[in-house]
Design a protein around this motif. Structure first.
Motif, PDB file in Angstrom:
ATOM      1  N   GLU A  74       0.803  -1.233   0.000  1.00 48.64           N
ATOM      2  CA  GLU A  74       0.000   0.000   0.000  1.00 48.64           C
ATOM      3  C   GLU A  74       0.830   1.274   0.000  1.00 48.64           C
ATOM      4  OE1 GLU A  74      -1.629   0.767   4.269  1.00 48.64           O
ATOM      5  OE2 GLU A  74      -1.573  -1.396   3.981  1.00 48.64           O
ATOM      6  N   GLY A  96       2.950   2.682  -4.236  1.00 45.28           N
ATOM      7  CA  GLY A  96       2.318   3.179  -5.456  1.00 45.28           C
ATOM      8  C   GLY A  96       3.210   4.069  -6.297  1.00 45.28           C
ATOM      9  N   SER A  97       3.803   5.089  -5.701  1.00 48.33           N
ATOM     10  CA  SER A  97       4.610   6.026  -6.474  1.00 48.33           C
ATOM     11  C   SER A  97       5.852   5.348  -7.032  1.00 48.33           C
ATOM     12  CB  SER A  97       4.993   7.235  -5.618  1.00 48.33           C
ATOM     13  OG  SER A  97       5.733   6.821  -4.472  1.00 48.33           O
ATOM     14  N   LEU A 148       4.777   3.039  -9.923  1.00 45.13           N
ATOM     15  CA  LEU A 148       4.392   3.872 -11.056  1.00 45.13           C
ATOM     16  C   LEU A 148       5.634   4.384 -11.792  1.00 45.13           C
ATOM     17  CD1 LEU A 148       1.897   5.042 -12.469  1.00 45.13           C
ATOM     18  CD2 LEU A 148       2.090   7.038 -10.968  1.00 45.13           C
ATOM     19  N   VAL A 163      -2.009   3.591 -10.976  1.00 49.26           N
ATOM     20  CA  VAL A 163      -2.261   2.801  -9.783  1.00 49.26           C
ATOM     21  C   VAL A 163      -3.735   2.933  -9.420  1.00 49.26           C
ATOM     22  CG1 VAL A 163       0.092   3.038  -8.913  1.00 49.26           C
ATOM     23  CG2 VAL A 163      -1.642   4.680  -8.212  1.00 49.26           C
ATOM     24  N   GLU A 164      -4.268   1.904  -8.797  1.00 47.30           N
ATOM     25  CA  GLU A 164      -5.666   1.929  -8.352  1.00 47.30           C
ATOM     26  C   GLU A 164      -5.746   1.478  -6.906  1.00 47.30           C
ATOM     27  OE1 GLU A 164      -8.349  -0.078 -10.974  1.00 47.30           O
ATOM     28  OE2 GLU A 164      -7.667   1.026 -12.749  1.00 47.30           O
ATOM     29  N   LYS A 165      -6.820   1.901  -6.238  1.00 47.05           N
ATOM     30  CA  LYS A 165      -6.978   1.646  -4.810  1.00 47.05           C
ATOM     31  C   LYS A 165      -7.917   0.479  -4.548  1.00 47.05           C
ATOM     32  CE  LYS A 165      -6.146   6.492  -3.633  1.00 47.05           C
ATOM     33  NZ  LYS A 165      -6.673   7.720  -2.995  1.00 47.05           N
ATOM     34  N   GLU A 194      -3.630   2.183  -2.077  1.00 45.37           N
ATOM     35  CA  GLU A 194      -3.090   1.873  -3.396  1.00 45.37           C
ATOM     36  C   GLU A 194      -2.510   0.466  -3.376  1.00 45.37           C
ATOM     37  OE1 GLU A 194      -1.903   6.312  -5.037  1.00 45.37           O
ATOM     38  OE2 GLU A 194      -0.328   5.070  -4.127  1.00 45.37           O
ATOM     39  N   ARG A 195      -3.176  -0.464  -4.061  1.00 40.19           N
ATOM     40  CA  ARG A 195      -2.767  -1.867  -4.008  1.00 40.19           C
ATOM     41  C   ARG A 195      -2.577  -2.505  -5.367  1.00 40.19           C
ATOM     42  NH1 ARG A 195      -2.933  -4.283   0.987  1.00 40.19           N
ATOM     43  NH2 ARG A 195      -1.631  -5.770  -0.129  1.00 40.19           N
ATOM     44  N   ALA A 247      -1.361  -1.888  -9.643  1.00 44.93           N
ATOM     45  CA  ALA A 247      -0.737  -1.036 -10.649  1.00 44.93           C
ATOM     46  C   ALA A 247      -0.887  -1.686 -12.018  1.00 44.93           C
ATOM     47  CB  ALA A 247       0.740  -0.835 -10.322  1.00 44.93           C
TER      48      ALA A 247
END
Length: 287
Positions: A249, A252-253, A256, A269-271, A277-278, A280
């Protein structure tokens, strides 16, 4: 446990005992373990609340209580885990499938056509839950799955056979993409690689530490396997193909950035349902 122990009494006593010992979800854990011993469903427990347990049932249940208090995961004790409406066999050879991984399956199914042939690759398959779920939901998909662990591959094959996907899911043992045929190409590559920092493993719960370290340990920054999956997928994805990843979690960055640096289009990325954020995704650029 002496005198007459009915289902009602056992449920109450064990739930309170688990609460005192700070076992996660004490009531649910109690119900799952007792239903397993009695070879019934959890709903049936409440229909039969006043049924007394036989001595051998109490003995078996007591043994599960002790193993659970010693840190053994509930799903290893029952040997099964429900995932995407299918019962998967799980044991100490594989990571226990998580609910957030079901969201990854849900997301990637949008990229797999319902009524046309497609080729899907699941890297770091573990129990086979992702590969088998995709095969089950997309009957025309040809699915390959790889894992470094021979034990995990053996269990994934067992699950594929038991769930009627033995002829649709090909499980190959080896390091990430290495077991694949040289000319293999896919419309979708999905992976739930090990992504926990090596230094954080010791601080995980006793239950998680019982799961295979190979499936947890992502190296010093948690991204060692992730980097290799992102780079390797570029070689096997067809133009316009999708790479779908599960990640930690807080990653994400970083993930990405890895996707963009590797040349993927539409990196995002999606939540999950808890707004973490889990997942990509990246798309293989058109040729």
């Amino acid at each position: 446990m002496s005198d007459v122990w009915t289902i009602r009494r056992v449920l109450t006593w064990t739930t309170q005992h688990f609460e005192k010992r700070q076992v996660d979800a004490p009531r649910l854990t109690t119900e799952i373990l007792l239903a397993h011993v009695l070879k019934t469903g959890r709903v049936r427990l409440y229909v039969d609340l006043d049924r007394p347990l036989a001595k051998e049932e109490l003995t078996a249940f007591r043994a599960l209580i002790e193993r659970r208090l010693a840190g053994e995961p509930t799903n290893y004790l029952t040997g099964t885990k429900e995932f995407y409406n299918r019962a998967f066999k799980v044991d100490a050879r594989v990571l226990i499938p998580r609910p957030e991984t079901e969201l990854l399956v849900e997301a990637l199914l949008h990229a797999v056509p319902k009524d046309a042939p497609s080729r899907v690759l699941d890297v770091c398959t573990g129990s086979g839950c992702i590969a088998i779920s995709v095969a089950g939901e997309r009957p025309q998909a040809t699915v390959f799955a790889t894992d470094l662990s021979p034990d995990a591959c053996a269990l994934a094959k067992e699950n594929a056979q038991a769930l009627g996907m033995g002829d649709r899911v090909t499980v190959l043992q080896g390091d990430l993409f290495s077991p694949l045929p040289p000319d293999a190409k896919f419309q979708v590559v999905v992976s739930n690689p090990p992504y926990i920092d090596s230094g954080d493993i010791a601080g995980l719960s006793p239950e998680v530490r019982r799961e295979p370290r190979l499936a947890l340990d992502g190296g010093p920054d948690g991204l060692v396997a992730m980097r290799r999956v992102i780079q390797g997928a570029r070689r096997v994805l067809e133009p316009g193909g999708l790479l779908a990843l599960e990640m930690g979690e807080t990653q994400g960055s970083a993930v990405l950035e890895l996707l963009r640096a590797a040349g993927y289009a539409d990196a995002r990325v999606e939540k999950d349902l808890e707004r973490r954020e889990r997942m990509a995704f990246g798309t293989q650029p058109a040729a």
